[in-house]
Design a protein around this motif. Structure first.
Motif, PDB file in Angstrom:
ATOM      1  N   VAL A 108       0.837  -1.203   0.000  1.00 26.09           N
ATOM      2  CA  VAL A 108       0.000   0.000   0.000  1.00 26.09           C
ATOM      3  C   VAL A 108       0.873   1.255   0.000  1.00 26.09           C
ATOM      4  O   VAL A 108       0.642   2.187  -0.768  1.00 26.09           O
ATOM      5  N   LEU A 109       1.896   1.271   0.839  1.00 19.66           N
ATOM      6  CA  LEU A 109       2.735   2.464   0.978  1.00 19.66           C
ATOM      7  C   LEU A 109       3.680   2.692  -0.198  1.00 19.66           C
ATOM      8  O   LEU A 109       3.917   3.834  -0.589  1.00 19.66           O
ATOM      9  N   HIS A 110       4.209   1.617  -0.753  1.00 18.58           N
ATOM     10  CA  HIS A 110       5.294   1.777  -1.722  1.00 18.58           C
ATOM     11  C   HIS A 110       4.927   1.423  -3.158  1.00 18.58           C
ATOM     12  O   HIS A 110       5.455   2.017  -4.088  1.00 18.58           O
ATOM     13  N   ALA A 111       4.051   0.464  -3.380  1.00 13.55           N
ATOM     14  CA  ALA A 111       3.740   0.047  -4.752  1.00 13.55           C
ATOM     15  C   ALA A 111       2.729   0.974  -5.404  1.00 13.55           C
ATOM     16  O   ALA A 111       2.843   1.306  -6.572  1.00 13.55           O
ATOM     17  N   ARG A 112       1.716   1.336  -4.637  1.00 12.49           N
ATOM     18  CA  ARG A 112       0.650   2.217  -5.121  1.00 12.49           C
ATOM     19  C   ARG A 112      -0.049   1.657  -6.361  1.00 12.49           C
ATOM     20  O   ARG A 112      -0.351   2.383  -7.303  1.00 12.49           O
ATOM     21  N   THR A 113      -0.261   0.339  -6.351  1.00 16.59           N
ATOM     22  CA  THR A 113      -0.998  -0.337  -7.425  1.00 16.59           C
ATOM     23  C   THR A 113      -2.003  -1.273  -6.760  1.00 16.59           C
ATOM     24  O   THR A 113      -2.009  -1.413  -5.539  1.00 16.59           O
ATOM     25  N   GLY A 114      -2.787  -1.952  -7.558  1.00 16.68           N
ATOM     26  CA  GLY A 114      -3.633  -3.000  -7.018  1.00 16.68           C
ATOM     27  C   GLY A 114      -2.759  -4.081  -6.387  1.00 16.68           C
ATOM     28  O   GLY A 114      -1.573  -4.214  -6.717  1.00 16.68           O
ATOM     29  N   ILE A 115      -3.340  -4.839  -5.484  1.00 19.82           N
ATOM     30  CA  ILE A 115      -2.594  -5.836  -4.726  1.00 19.82           C
ATOM     31  C   ILE A 115      -3.347  -7.157  -4.806  1.00 19.82           C
ATOM     32  O   ILE A 115      -4.578  -7.187  -4.738  1.00 19.82           O
ATOM     33  N   GLU A 116      -2.594  -8.241  -4.921  1.00 15.00           N
ATOM     34  CA  GLU A 116      -3.189  -9.570  -4.834  1.00 15.00           C
ATOM     35  C   GLU A 116      -2.503 -10.320  -3.698  1.00 15.00           C
ATOM     36  O   GLU A 116      -1.283 -10.420  -3.659  1.00 15.00           O
ATOM     37  N   LEU A 117      -3.307 -10.819  -2.771  1.00 12.55           N
ATOM     38  CA  LEU A 117      -2.814 -11.634  -1.664  1.00 12.55           C
ATOM     39  C   LEU A 117      -3.118 -13.088  -1.998  1.00 12.55           C
ATOM     40  O   LEU A 117      -4.258 -13.428  -2.288  1.00 12.55           O
ATOM     41  N   ARG A 118      -2.096 -13.927  -1.991  1.00 12.78           N
ATOM     42  CA  ARG A 118      -2.264 -15.356  -2.235  1.00 12.78           C
ATOM     43  C   ARG A 118      -1.881 -16.101  -0.972  1.00 12.78           C
ATOM     44  O   ARG A 118      -0.855 -15.818  -0.356  1.00 12.78           O
ATOM     45  N   VAL A 119      -2.680 -17.064  -0.594  1.00 11.14           N
ATOM     46  CA  VAL A 119      -2.392 -17.911   0.557  1.00 11.14           C
ATOM     47  C   VAL A 119      -2.377 -19.345   0.051  1.00 11.14           C
ATOM     48  O   VAL A 119      -3.363 -19.807  -0.510  1.00 11.14           O
ATOM     49  N   LEU A 120      -1.262 -20.021   0.241  1.00 11.20           N
ATOM     50  CA  LEU A 120      -1.101 -21.393  -0.226  1.00 11.20           C
ATOM     51  C   LEU A 120      -0.835 -22.288   0.969  1.00 11.20           C
ATOM     52  O   LEU A 120      -0.050 -21.933   1.855  1.00 11.20           O
ATOM     53  N   TRP A 121      -1.471 -23.439   0.980  1.00 14.32           N
ATOM     54  CA  TRP A 121      -1.296 -24.406   2.058  1.00 14.32           C
ATOM     55  C   TRP A 121      -0.934 -25.744   1.447  1.00 14.32           C
ATOM     56  O   TRP A 121      -1.644 -26.272   0.595  1.00 14.32           O
ATOM     57  N   ALA A 122       0.210 -26.264   1.876  1.00 16.49           N
ATOM     58  CA  ALA A 122       0.661 -27.570   1.399  1.00 16.49           C
ATOM     59  C   ALA A 122       1.324 -28.295   2.561  1.00 16.49           C
ATOM     60  O   ALA A 122       2.314 -27.803   3.118  1.00 16.49           O
ATOM     61  N   GLY A 123       0.790 -29.433   2.940  1.00 19.33           N
ATOM     62  CA  GLY A 123       1.365 -30.184   4.055  1.00 19.33           C
ATOM     63  C   GLY A 123       1.313 -29.373   5.329  1.00 19.33           C
ATOM     64  O   GLY A 123       0.253 -28.932   5.754  1.00 19.33           O
ATOM     65  N   SER A 124       2.464 -29.140   5.907  1.00 19.26           N
ATOM     66  CA  SER A 124       2.521 -28.394   7.161  1.00 19.26           C
ATOM     67  C   SER A 124       2.968 -26.955   6.961  1.00 19.26           C
ATOM     68  O   SER A 124       3.266 -26.258   7.921  1.00 19.26           O
ATOM     69  N   SER A 125       3.043 -26.491   5.715  1.00 21.92           N
ATOM     70  CA  SER A 125       3.521 -25.147   5.428  1.00 21.92           C
ATOM     71  C   SER A 125       2.422 -24.246   4.872  1.00 21.92           C
ATOM     72  O   SER A 125       1.562 -24.695   4.123  1.00 21.92           O
ATOM     73  N   VAL A 126       2.499 -22.984   5.242  1.00 26.46           N
ATOM     74  CA  VAL A 126       1.625 -21.944   4.698  1.00 26.46           C
ATOM     75  C   VAL A 126       2.534 -20.918   4.043  1.00 26.46           C
ATOM     76  O   VAL A 126       3.527 -20.488   4.624  1.00 26.46           O
ATOM     77  N   ARG A 127       2.195 -20.553   2.822  1.00 24.20           N
ATOM     78  CA  ARG A 127       2.959 -19.530   2.097  1.00 24.20           C
ATOM     79  C   ARG A 127       2.032 -18.354   1.840  1.00 24.20           C
ATOM     80  O   ARG A 127       0.909 -18.526   1.344  1.00 24.20           O
ATOM     81  N   LEU A 128       2.501 -17.172   2.194  1.00 25.94           N
ATOM     82  CA  LEU A 128       1.770 -15.926   1.969  1.00 25.94           C
ATOM     83  C   LEU A 128       2.515 -15.155   0.886  1.00 25.94           C
ATOM     84  O   LEU A 128       3.726 -14.954   0.989  1.00 25.94           O
ATOM     85  N   GLU A 129       1.798 -14.749  -0.147  1.00 25.04           N
ATOM     86  CA  GLU A 129       2.406 -13.995  -1.236  1.00 25.04           C
ATOM     87  C   GLU A 129       1.618 -12.710  -1.449  1.00 25.04           C
ATOM     88  O   GLU A 129       0.389 -12.738  -1.484  1.00 25.04           O
ATOM     89  N   VAL A 130       2.335 -11.618  -1.600  1.00 24.84           N
ATOM     90  CA  VAL A 130       1.703 -10.339  -1.917  1.00 24.84           C
ATOM     91  C   VAL A 130       2.282  -9.861  -3.242  1.00 24.84           C
ATOM     92  O   VAL A 130       3.487  -9.609  -3.358  1.00 24.84           O
TER      93      VAL A 130
END
Length: 156
Positions: A49-71
């Protein structure tokens, strides 16, 4: 499993992203990861929000015992993890992410970039030398510990 949320670039995006991650991880039964995932999400979306000043997509991935957060945002300028003056009121987001996540990074994607962080036993096994932010009393102590860890890693 992979779920995405499109966000507009405004202050409300941060609270919407936190609520989304909190409810999603609760629905997946990943209650042990909720607090750390919400903190990481807050920092990464705030940076977008502060630095990109563009639309944002939040991705949440779950595989096994791991969670990955991507912005993802449409600004190709990569963020920099840098030291921050103790009196500064901002600039600590990536240090917080680095201290909480098992692993994290960034990469160019399309016309923009993705900043990501992973939590879980697989991700955390790579971070056994790191300290846990939630065990420290303040952000300043966390940054001091982060600086010591970074210097130790650099000299090893």
């Amino acid at each position: 499993m992979d779920v995405c949320l499109d966000l507009e670039n405004n202050v409300e995006a941060v609270s919407a992203a936190r609520a989304f991650v909190r409810s999603l991880l609760a629905a997946w039964g990943l209650k042990d990861h909720i607090d750390d995932a919400v903190l990481i999400t807050s920092e990464l979306v705030t940076n977008a929000v502060l630095h990109a000043r563009t639309g944002i997509e939040l991705r949440v991935l779950w595989a096994g015992s791991s969670v990955r957060l991507e912005v993802y945002d449409e600004n190709s300028r990569l963020p920099i993890l840098a030291g921050v003056d103790p009196a500064a009121t901002s600039g600590r987001g990536l240090a917080v992410v680095s201290s909480v996540a098992g692993s994290w990074g960034m990469e160019l994607e399309g016309d923009g970039k993705v900043v990501w962080a992973e939590l879980g036993s697989e991700a955390m096994s790579a971070a056994t030398d790191r300290f846990a932010l939630k065990q420290l009393d303040s952000v300043e102590l966390a940054l001091d510990a982060f600086d010591r860890t970074s210097r130790r890693t650099a000299t090893a």
